[in-house]
Every structure is written in structure tokens, then in C-alpha cells.
Design an enzyme around this catalytic site. Structure first.
Site, short mmCIF file in Angstrom:
data_model
loop_
_atom_site.label_atom_id
_atom_site.label_comp_id
_atom_site.label_asym_id
_atom_site.label_seq_id
_atom_site.Cartn_x
_atom_site.Cartn_y
_atom_site.Cartn_z
CB ALA A 11 -16.07 74.80 62.04
NE ARG A 16 -18.60 65.61 50.40
CZ ARG A 16 -19.50 64.97 51.14
NH1 ARG A 16 -20.22 64.02 50.62
NH2 ARG A 16 -19.69 65.31 52.40
CB THR A 81 -20.46 66.72 64.83
OG1 THR A 81 -20.40 65.31 65.14
CG2 THR A 81 -20.58 66.87 63.33
NE ARG A 336 -24.83 102.01 34.84
CZ ARG A 336 -23.93 102.92 34.50
NH1 ARG A 336 -24.02 103.56 33.34
NH2 ARG A 336 -22.93 103.20 35.31
CE1 TYR A 369 -25.70 106.56 31.06
CE2 TYR A 369 -24.47 108.51 30.39
CZ TYR A 369 -24.79 107.56 31.35
OH TYR A 369 -24.20 107.61 32.58
NE ARG A 443 -30.68 120.96 13.39
CZ ARG A 443 -31.95 121.06 13.05
NH1 ARG A 443 -32.28 121.64 11.91
NH2 ARG A 443 -32.88 120.60 13.84
C1 UD1 Z 1 -23.05 64.05 60.49
C2 UD1 Z 1 -23.50 63.01 61.50
C3 UD1 Z 1 -24.29 61.95 60.78
C4 UD1 Z 1 -25.48 62.57 60.06
C5 UD1 Z 1 -25.00 63.68 59.13
C6 UD1 Z 1 -26.18 64.43 58.60
C7 UD1 Z 1 -21.77 62.94 63.20
C8 UD1 Z 1 -20.63 62.17 63.76
N1 UD1 Z 1 -22.35 62.42 62.13
O1 UD1 Z 1 -22.17 63.37 59.60
O2 UD1 Z 1 -24.76 60.99 61.70
O3 UD1 Z 1 -26.19 61.60 59.33
O4 UD1 Z 1 -24.17 64.62 59.85
O5 UD1 Z 1 -25.81 65.34 57.59
O6 UD1 Z 1 -22.13 63.95 63.76
N2 UD1 Z 1 -18.60 70.45 61.49
C9 UD1 Z 1 -17.89 71.37 62.24
N3 UD1 Z 1 -16.76 70.97 62.85
C10 UD1 Z 1 -16.30 69.72 62.78
C11 UD1 Z 1 -17.02 68.77 62.02
C12 UD1 Z 1 -18.17 69.16 61.39
O7 UD1 Z 1 -18.28 72.51 62.35
O8 UD1 Z 1 -15.26 69.44 63.40
C13 UD1 Z 1 -19.82 70.88 60.82
C14 UD1 Z 1 -19.70 70.83 59.31
O9 UD1 Z 1 -19.23 72.06 58.81
C15 UD1 Z 1 -21.13 70.54 58.90
C16 UD1 Z 1 -21.70 69.73 60.06
O10 UD1 Z 1 -20.84 69.99 61.17
O11 UD1 Z 1 -21.91 71.71 58.78
C17 UD1 Z 1 -21.76 68.24 59.78
O12 UD1 Z 1 -20.44 67.77 59.59
P1 UD1 Z 1 -20.10 66.67 58.52
O13 UD1 Z 1 -18.65 66.42 58.52
O14 UD1 Z 1 -20.75 66.97 57.23
O15 UD1 Z 1 -20.82 65.40 59.19
P2 UD1 Z 1 -21.23 64.09 58.49
O16 UD1 Z 1 -20.04 63.23 58.31
O17 UD1 Z 1 -22.03 64.39 57.28
CA CA Z 2 -22.56 66.29 55.91
#
Ligand code: UD1
Ligand code: CA
Length: 457
Positions: A11, A16, A81, A336, A369, A443
Site C-alpha cells: 500500500a 525514496r 504494517t 516492426r 521500407y 522512367r
Molecule cells: C518493516 C518491519 C521491519 C523490517 C522491515 C523489512 C514493521 C513494523 N517493521 O519495516 O522490522 O526489518 O520491514 O523490510 O513491520 N506497508 C503497507 N501499509 C502500511 C505500512 C507498510 O502496505 O501501512 C507496506 C509497504 O508498502 C511495504 C511493507 O509494508 O511494502 C513494509 O513497510 P515499510 O514501511 O517499508 O516497513 P519498514 O519500516 O521497512
Molecule cells: Ca522497507
């Protein structure tokens, strides 16, 4: 087989990446990033696979249109998450078994690793199993905290870790197996009392430990596999690793790749044995290449079917075309979309084709062509021939019968038909149909003014 469902978290936007496109849809080795972990989950036996989507939800959903095992769950606001997984509960309604939780940004994860983790989780009747890895530089990841006996007690996020915890090198990959009953019973209990005020999925481990349920960690054999992509530098490194896996597979199948590090073959390409590929080639779009072909350097091929023993010479570009056997293309030719070439056809340098069918043994060797044309067998198309297929409004067809000889510098003003076994003389502009077996010549008469240059001086 025990039932397995997956939840793939996707989501977040992926700030970055500094991109208008959501992170998980950035292509890597020829397909959107998220399709890699989804494929691994599928190969590990997951059904259904629930995608938690938010940013650019329609685009993510569209990537899997028609896939019956994919369900989507909306997470309107990204509250962490743990909250993301809670959003998947409705989609999982009625499912009981093991739930695999993955992230959409880990393209290097392999099905093998998931299968090992699953076996470990099930053999030990665990409530939660987390996939971990040892990292020389664990900064940014959640750390796996263990008690003196080595048992996992919890995961602490970078931002919440004290200096001692920050020294821990074992990190959380963000990939878990959970027993569905445990997950459903506890996911709603997560709080957000932490540095980021997010609902951390990782807190489920501490909950399992507190309830004296089995909570395990298994280390990935290869730390590369759990690499999460956050920026374009990591995107490039992961791409390199995926391509090397793909190239390795082709080489093991009998394809010679002269310089694997500089050969870009996407996922889903089929190549026959004893085909040789020179450096700098890009091959993708589900292309199928036969046996014994030679693909010179700098060739780009997408969406093509190429028969056995073809030679594609340097710097040619082939798009959505079909080639029979023993066909020669280029150098520097451009096929193509909609080009269909029979066996032993030869398309030479600086020839462009589009939506044409060319029969067995026909040749267009230089500077030509050919568009919207149907060309028979054993036809010779002379240098500089042009099908004038476009009148500024509509496209028109050119039909050339078998055994026709088209001389150099001929224009075929379509719609026009050249009957079989005719000869069109060099420099002719063909504006009306040519009957079979005839000679056609148009021609401008040549004028020689003798001595003209001398008089000018
Ligand atoms: C998370 C873990 C961390 C782990 C790391 C590995 C948690 C709290 N932390 O951290 O321990 O080392 O992943 O990469 O879980 N996402 C959603 N909805 C949200 C938040 C995140 O769908 O509300 C998705 C993001 O799009 C992504 C994934 O979950 O694909 C991980 O989220 P991200 O924010 O990157 O977590 P980290 O802070 O990296
Ligand atoms: Ca991450």
C-alpha cells in the site's frame, strides 16, 4: 497439502524512489516488482494471495487482472504494517491454515526459501515464524531480540531500539508465517505506542511469546533474497541479481551467453539450445527463440517468435514479429510489429518492415521500407524499394506475387498488386497493377546534352 494463503503488503508509495510510479510497479527484469514475490508465493502453494493496496491501487490491481487467485484489500491510510494486515482480514474470511505475509518490494525472494520456512513453521506447530538474516550493516531494519537461551522474544524497530539492541545483526526480513487462528485473534490487539505511532505487525511476536505460543525465527541462507528495494540504487542491484539467475538458467539449458553480465534477458523468454547470444542484447516480452540461432551484439528483441538457425545481426531491433527457420536479419534492420517472415528470408541492413508477410526464400537486402504488404516466395526486393503505403489519411496494401523481381529504387504506390513472376525495372514508380509474367518500366527519359559543361566555363 495444508492450506496456505498469502498477504502481500503493497500500500505504501515508496517515497525514496522519487517517482511518479508507485515503487512496487517499477519493472525489474521485465516485470513489475510486485509480481516477483507474488510468483514466489504462488509457487509455494498460496491460494488466495491477498494484495494490500493503497497508493495507485487501480494500477496495482490492473497488473493482476484475470488472475483468479489474487484478491485485493484496500488500505486507505498507511497506519503501519500491522494495520495493513488487519485490512486483509475480510478478504481472508473463511480461510483457515497458514498465512504467509510478504512485502511487495522484495523481488529476490525465492519460492524455495518460502517452502523451507513453511516446513519449519509447520513441523514445529508454531504460531509465528519470522524469516531473518544476518546483516553486516543492519541499520534501518527491525532487529530480532532473543533471550539468553536464544529464544526469540520480540522484534524492535530501528527507531525504538536502545544502543544495545542496535548492535544486533540479525534483522527482520518482514516475511512471516502465521497460524491463521493466532493471527485473527491478535491482530486487532496491536497498539501504536511507539516512535513512529504506527501499528507494528512485528509486535505480534511479543504477543505470541507472552501467550507462551511457539514463536520462531529461521535465517535465510542468502541475505540477498530478503533485500527490500527502497531506492533506484537497490533497484539496479536487485535487477543485476535477477538477470544473473535468468542467464544462469539459460546457460544450464544449453544457451551460450558470451558475456552474461552484459546480456539483458527478461523473465519469461524461451531460448533453444546451441543458440549463442553476444553482449548488449535486450530480449523480452515473452520472446521465443529456437535452436542454433546466432544473436549478434546490441540486438533488441521483444515479443517475437524466432525459428531455428536464424542469424540476427548486430544492432537490429525486432518487435512483435515472427520468423521462420534459417532467416537472416540485419545488421541494423528494424522489424516492426506484425512482420511475419517465412523460412530462409533475408532482410538486410537498413531495412524497415511493418505488418508484412514475406514468403520462403524472399530477400530485401538493403535500404528498403516494406509496410502493409503481402510478399510471396522467392521474391527479390531491390535496394531502395519503398512501399508507399500511406496517403496521409489511410494505409493501403501492396501485394507482390511469387518469383517477382523488383529492381532497385522502385516505389510501389499502394494499393497495388504485382502479379507473379513479373519484373519491375529499376527506378520504376508502380502506380497501377502489374499483370503476371510481365516487365514493367516507368522512367523519365534521359537527356544527354553533350558539351554542356564546357560551354558553361
Ligand atoms: C518493516 C518491519 C521491519 C523490517 C522491515 C523489512 C514493521 C513494523 N517493521 O519495516 O522490522 O526489518 O520491514 O523490510 O513491520 N506497508 C503497507 N501499509 C502500511 C505500512 C507498510 O502496505 O501501512 C507496506 C509497504 O508498502 C511495504 C511493507 O509494508 O511494502 C513494509 O513497510 P515499510 O514501511 O517499508 O516497513 P519498514 O519500516 O521497512
Ligand atoms: Ca522497507
Amino acid at each position: 497439502m495444508e492450506s496456505l494463503a498469502s498477504v502481500v503488503l503493497a500500500a505504501g508509495k515508496g517515497t525514496r524512489m522519487k517517482s511518479a510510479l508507485i515503487k512496487v510497479l517499477h519493472p525489474i527484469a521485465g516485470q513489475p516488482m510486485i509480481t516477483w514475490p507474488v510468483t514466489a508465493a504462488r509457487e509455494a502453494g498460496s491460494d488466495p494471495i491477498v494484495l494490500v493496496i493503497g497508493h495507485q491501487a487501480n494500477a496495482v490491481q490492473g497488473t493482476f487482472r484475470g488472475a483468479k487467485d489474487i484478491l485485493c484489500a484496500m488500505q486507505e491510510e498507511q497506519l503501519g504494517t500491522g494495520h495493513a494486515v488487519a485490512c486483509a482480514l475480510d478478504a481472508l474470511a473463511g480461510f483457515r491454515g497458514t498465512v504467509l505475509i510478504l512485502c511487495g518490494d522484495t523481488p529476490l525472494l525465492r519460492a524455495e526459501t518460502l517452502k523451507n520456512m513453511l516446513a519449519f513453521h509447520r513441523d514445529n506447530s508454531a504460531a509465528v515464524t519470522v524469516l531473518t538474516a544476518m546483516m553486516d550493516d543492519p541499520y534501518g531494519y527491525g532487529r530480532v531480540v532473543r533471550d539468553p537461551a536464544g529464544r526469540v522474544t520480540r522484534i524492535v524497530e530501528q527507531k525504538d531500539a536502545d544502543p544495545e539492541e542496535q548492535e544486533i545483526r540479525e534483522i527482520n526480513s518482514g516475511i512471516y508465517c502465521m497460524d491463521s487462528d493466532f493471527l485473527y485473534a491478535n491482530i486487532k490487539a496491536l497498539g501504536n505506542n511507539n516512535a513512529q505511532q504506527e501499528y507494528y505487525l512485528t509486535d505480534l511476536l511479543a504477543i505470541a511469546v507472552r501467550k507462551e505460543l511457539t514463536c520462531l525465527a529461521i535465517q535465510a541462507a542468502d541475505a540477498d533474497e530478503i533485500m527490500g528495494i527502497n531506492d533506484r540504487i537497490q533497484l539496479a542491484s536487485a535487477g543485476r541479481i535477477l538477470r544473473s539467475r535468468i542467464n544462469r538458467e539459460h546457460m544450464l539449458n544449453g544457451v551460450t551467453i558470451i558475456d552474461p553480465e552484459n546480456t539483458y534477458i527478461d523473465h519469461g523468454v524461451t531460448i533453444g539450445c546451441d543458440t549463442t547470444i553476444h553482449p548488449g542484447c535486450n530480449i523480452g516480452g515473452g520472446t521465443v527463440i529456437g535452436e542454433g540461432c546466432l544473436i549478434d551484439g546490441g540486438v533488441s528483441i521483444t515479443g517475437c517468435r524466432i525459428g531455428d538457425d536464424c542469424h540476427i545481426k548486430a544492432a537490429s531491433v525486432l518487435e512483435d514479429s515472427e520468423l521462420g527457420e534459417d532467416v537472416t536479419i540485419g545488421p541494423m534492420a528494424h522489424l516492426r510489429p506484425g512482420t511475419v517472415l517465412g523460412n530462409q528470408v533475408k532482410i538486410g541492413n537498413f531495412v524497415e518492415t511493418k505488418k508484412i508477410v514475406m514468403g520462403k526464400g524472399s530477400k530485401a537486402s538493403h535500404l528498403t521500407y516494406l509496410g502493409d504488404a503481402e510478399i510471396g516466395c522467392n521474391v527479390n526486393i531491390g535496394c531502395g524499394t519503398i512501399t508507399c503505403n500511406y496517403d496521409g489519411v489511410n494505409k493501403h496494401r501492396t501485394v507482390i506475387g511469387d518469383d517477382v523481381f523488383i529492381g532497385s529504387d522502385v516505389q510501389l504506390v499502394a494499393p497495388v498488386t504485382v502479379g507473379r513472376n513479373s519484373l519491375v525495372a529499376a527506378g520504376t514508380t508502380v502506380t497501377s497493377d502489374v499483370p503476371p509474367d510481365s516487365l514493367t518500366i516507368s522512367r523519365v527519359p534521359q537527356v544527354n546534352k553533350e558539351g554542356w559543361r564546357l560551354k558553361k566555363k
